[in-house]
Design an enzyme around this catalytic site. Structure first.
Site, PDB file in Angstrom:
ATOM      1  N   PHE B 217       0.865  -1.190   0.000  1.00 56.68           N
ATOM      2  CA  PHE B 217       0.000   0.000   0.000  1.00 56.68           C
ATOM      3  C   PHE B 217       0.897   1.234   0.000  1.00 56.68           C
ATOM      4  O   PHE B 217       1.725   1.407   0.894  1.00 56.68           O
ATOM      5  CB  PHE B 217      -0.915   0.041   1.233  1.00 56.68           C
ATOM      6  N   ASP B 326       9.236   2.899   1.420  1.00 62.46           N
ATOM      7  CA  ASP B 326       8.075   3.657   1.893  1.00 62.46           C
ATOM      8  C   ASP B 326       7.924   3.420   3.397  1.00 62.46           C
ATOM      9  O   ASP B 326       7.483   2.363   3.833  1.00 62.46           O
ATOM     10  CB  ASP B 326       6.837   3.178   1.122  1.00 62.46           C
ATOM     11  N   LYS B 357       2.445  10.486   8.358  1.00 60.15           N
ATOM     12  CA  LYS B 357       1.803   9.988   9.592  1.00 60.15           C
ATOM     13  C   LYS B 357       2.466  10.495  10.875  1.00 60.15           C
ATOM     14  O   LYS B 357       2.381  11.671  11.181  1.00 60.15           O
ATOM     15  CB  LYS B 357       1.770   8.447   9.556  1.00 60.15           C
ATOM     16  N   THR B 381       2.197  24.294  -4.251  1.00 62.57           N
ATOM     17  CA  THR B 381       1.981  25.564  -3.551  1.00 62.57           C
ATOM     18  C   THR B 381       2.570  25.557  -2.142  1.00 62.57           C
ATOM     19  O   THR B 381       3.343  26.433  -1.782  1.00 62.57           O
ATOM     20  CB  THR B 381       0.476  25.887  -3.446  1.00 62.57           C
TER      21      THR B 381
END
Lengths: 500, 500
Positions: B217, B326, B357, B381
């Site tokens: 994931f 990851d 997280k 941005t």
């Protein structure tokens, strides 16, 4: 040191200009004397060139840990107030770019300071929840006070996200699910769909597409980037998807002199949209939705007529495509309406409207039929941030109390009138002046001139932004008033008069 | 009402258990008496079933504006402290899920409250800058105090992003740029590349891919989603990319009984990785990078050996692919090291490591060679949020001062030992107990049993999370101590004893 002194004298002179000089091409504001002294400053104050020595020193340090070549200068946000951005060298600049259009009611707004000082709000800033599973007690209430109180007509549903890209990515997903459910009927998902989606293959991952426009900008994550066609630097080296790209009208200015040509140009683009939908369907790639900005911003402040957008909406409906309006940059009130697409007078609302920037939180509104039919389909860990919703509720209160939408219309008119005047006086430097509310822009002859003008303006105490290949865009805060417009116009008029 | 009373009595009893009962299968903690009274609570306190009446009422309201079916209950974050989450019905639960693993040092930590109350920090929370162009004065300093002070060895560069998906999306982009620059040499971009990228076509948008693992994931935006293969609900109806997907080892437990089988399983998966790289290159789709989680989290807490990951790193290097780890869920200290991949003992560091997280801000570390060769290439941005960097600096200070990495190792051992004991006693309910630090999990016989156990535990005052199709995962905060482990084990032991 000589240049610093000169700069100081000049600034001092400029500050006086907006109130004292009444002859020649000076822009005089009735409101110039009306200054909220506790909050906004009364004008730029320049001490060094920008970036100054302290900024340069910090840029070098930052460049050690990431590419810092895009940094304009370092800021002192504690000292920044209202429409004025203060840098680390003590320069105070009128900010007409407002952090790429993302500061709604100015720096250090008293209402937001107060909000943060209230003990009952502390928790919201330090205990960030997973909003999709464990929302705080006031979640719905704050959404109603903030986002839903300004929801575009007909859009009763809202999801929050952390940024503009995530907003568009998830809006695409909601559209794809909606389209597939239409095709599928009765929601009977097959075993084959469930298995094939796990390995990225159809039918579980259908060959759907979003149609976008050349010159559009919708973000930089891979789904968004497939619909972004603003500049090569945004796209180069990143694999993409074969999704249809239609031309966006290239209008001629002044509009009143080119009515027929512009109508023809818009008709040409709309025809191409329909052709692309048909052509892609023939090759089994289904256009599930159309994404468009009310004003293409990063791509060069490209406008189209309200009629163009109404017809585009009709085409979407005719072909069963969702109509997604990206209001990430145009939303929040700067065009004089809360959402730029409210100017169009649509008879059938947009299906999905995305937002971020001035809204402080990302997210999207949508019609009820675009609601995911199961939990966890539109989902991620944070789904935005309630501390941003809290601040947005306060910002919207200020927008309403201080009538800032009408202010944007009014101040925008002052700015646009002044720009048209400058265009008449300096046609070799300024062309295609355009805008809605304070969302204004003009073209310069070329990239080099544009960048030079921005640099000079900055050293005179005005922060401007570029867009497209030769445009300068205005993206002030919502508390930008007529007298700020005049202050800018006086400074810029001098710059143009002396430009070599 | 009867059930409420019963529940209260039971809770009261349970609260005493962890300290008083010393016979039979009770887990006794030396540290049980040591409670930080100003901060953490001393145990669960249940007043209603969860979700209680107030939560149900709020769920109905939220469901009017968005699909709220994933909501577990509504929370009172003001009253939540330490390891305890309080809901709107006054129930206080030991939280072993911590907002999908995203609360680093517990709710309402005094250090963070203090930070927010300091007047000099106000501005950081209300004046959100565009970090890539106008960073605040202390930007580099805060990055050094926070992220760079815990950077994985060999990774000197860092970019911040707003969330985990944006972190992976931008890491992919940095990898694609790096790969293309390697191919291209001397950075001479052609006119054809610049033009073709604007319409999503090669060579400007090359046909590159990221290789991912089944069960992995990596987020839900479209680029990330092409590498996510956890559950069909995450993927269904969203168009995707034909990128290679390798099998992830499915280890047999207990590991010591299946040494040879597991080695063979890992060898099979690694062989498939190499085959896929070669196969995809043959069809002109270049694998530019490999992405992997140190422990596949959403996909079911699937582990592989350190040797597996070292060999995977070797394969990446051999084929010239970037190696992206990851650490969005595994990072931040819960495995007993700040980054889970630090357990592997790599001789050559990972190329890119993503986080979010518990790190409060998203982003990624990378080697210098992955640095974009021009400004605005990795850009958006906000590029994260300095208020998150500020809080992270404080969080990392607490982690260091309170030795929370060693705590995770210690408390994790208490938890794992207890789970192994429960597995021995209830093998029909608990299997494949596994974990590193407090990052523990076990399997249940099936989805229905798993969900029932989670619901019962919640009503007894413990919040647990599921993952994969039948696993329960532990994701407590870093201030989860041995006595919290024992408190949980006692409650859960009773649940298992009475489970029908």
């Amino acid at each position: 040191m000589a240049s610093m002194l000169l700069s100081r004298q000049l600034t001092c002179c400029l500050q006086q200009n907006s109130r004292l000089l009444v002859f020649g091409h000076r822009y005089i504001s009735q409101a110039a004397a009306k200054i909220d002294v506790d909050f906004d400053y009364d004008g730029p104050l320049m001490k060094t060139e920008v970036p100054g020595p302290r900024s340069r020193e910090l840029m070098k340090k930052l460049n050690g840990i990431q590419n810092a070549e895009a940094v304009h200068f370092f800021c002192n946000y504690e000292e920044s107030r209202g429409n004025y951005l203060v840098d680390v060298d003590g320069n105070r600049m009128l900010d007409l770019y407002s952090q790429i259009s993302s500061i709604p009611i100015g720096y250090s707004h008293p209402s937001l300071i107060k909000l943060l000082q209230q003990p009952q709000n502390l928790s919201t800033f330090i205990n960030r929840p997973a909003l999709g599973i464990l929302p705080p007690e006031n979640f719905t209430e704050k959404l109603k006070e903030s986002l839903l109180s300004v929801a575009p007509k007909g859009l009763s549903q809202v999801m929050t996200m952390s940024c503009g890209s995530c907003s568009n990515e998830n809006a695409f997903k909601a559209i794809f699910m909606w389209y597939r459910n239409k095709e599928r009927g009765h929601n009977n998902v097959t075993k084959e769909e469930l298995e094939s989606c796990m390995i990225n293959q159809p039918p579980g991952c259908p060959d759907y597409a979003m149609l976008s426009f050349m010159g559009g900008f919708h973000g930089r994550t891979m789904g968004c980037l497939a619909t972004t066609h603003s500049k090569a630097i945004h796209k180069l080296d990143i694999p993409s998807l074969d999704w249809p790209i239609a031309p966006f009208p290239r209008l001629k200015y002044p509009l009143e002199d080119f009515v027929k040509e512009n109508q023809q140009e818009e008709a040409r683009c709309l025809e191409e949209v329909e052709d692309l939908i048909v052509k892609y369907r023939k090759k089994k790639k289904i256009v599930a939705g159309i994404i468009v900005e009310p004003i293409q911003s990063e791509g060069g402040d490209n406008h189209a007529s309200d009629d163009f957008f109404r017809k585009l909406r009709d085409i979407a409906r005719k072909h069963g495509c969702a109509f997604l309006v990206d209001e990430v940059q145009t939303g929040g009130g700067c065009t004089g309406k809360f959402w730029a697409h409210e100017h169009w007078g649509l008879d059938d609302p947009a299906d999905v409207v995305t937002f971020s920037k001035k809204m402080m939180t990302g997210g999207f509104f949508h019609k009820e039929e675009f609601r995911p039919n199961a939990p966890y389909r539109i989902f991620n860990t944070w789904l935005g941030d309630p501390s941003k919703n809290l601040m947005l509720a306060e910002v919207i209160k200020v927008i309403k109390t201080e009538d800032l939408l009408n202010n944007a219309t009014h101040a925008g008119k002052a700015l646009l009138t002044g720009l048209l005047d400058l265009q008449a006086r300096y046609p070799h430097l300024i062309s295609r002046v355009r805008g809605r509310g304070t969302f204004c822009s003009f073209d310069t002859p070329n990239d080099a001139t544009r960048n030079k003008l921005i640099t000079i303006a900055r050293n005179k105490g005005v922060v401007l932004g570029g867009c497209g290949d030769r445009s300068i865009r205005f993206r002030p805060t919502l508390i930008f008033k007529d007298h700020h417009a005049h202050l800018f116009l006086n400074i810029f008029s001098d710059i143009l008069a002396n430009f070599k």
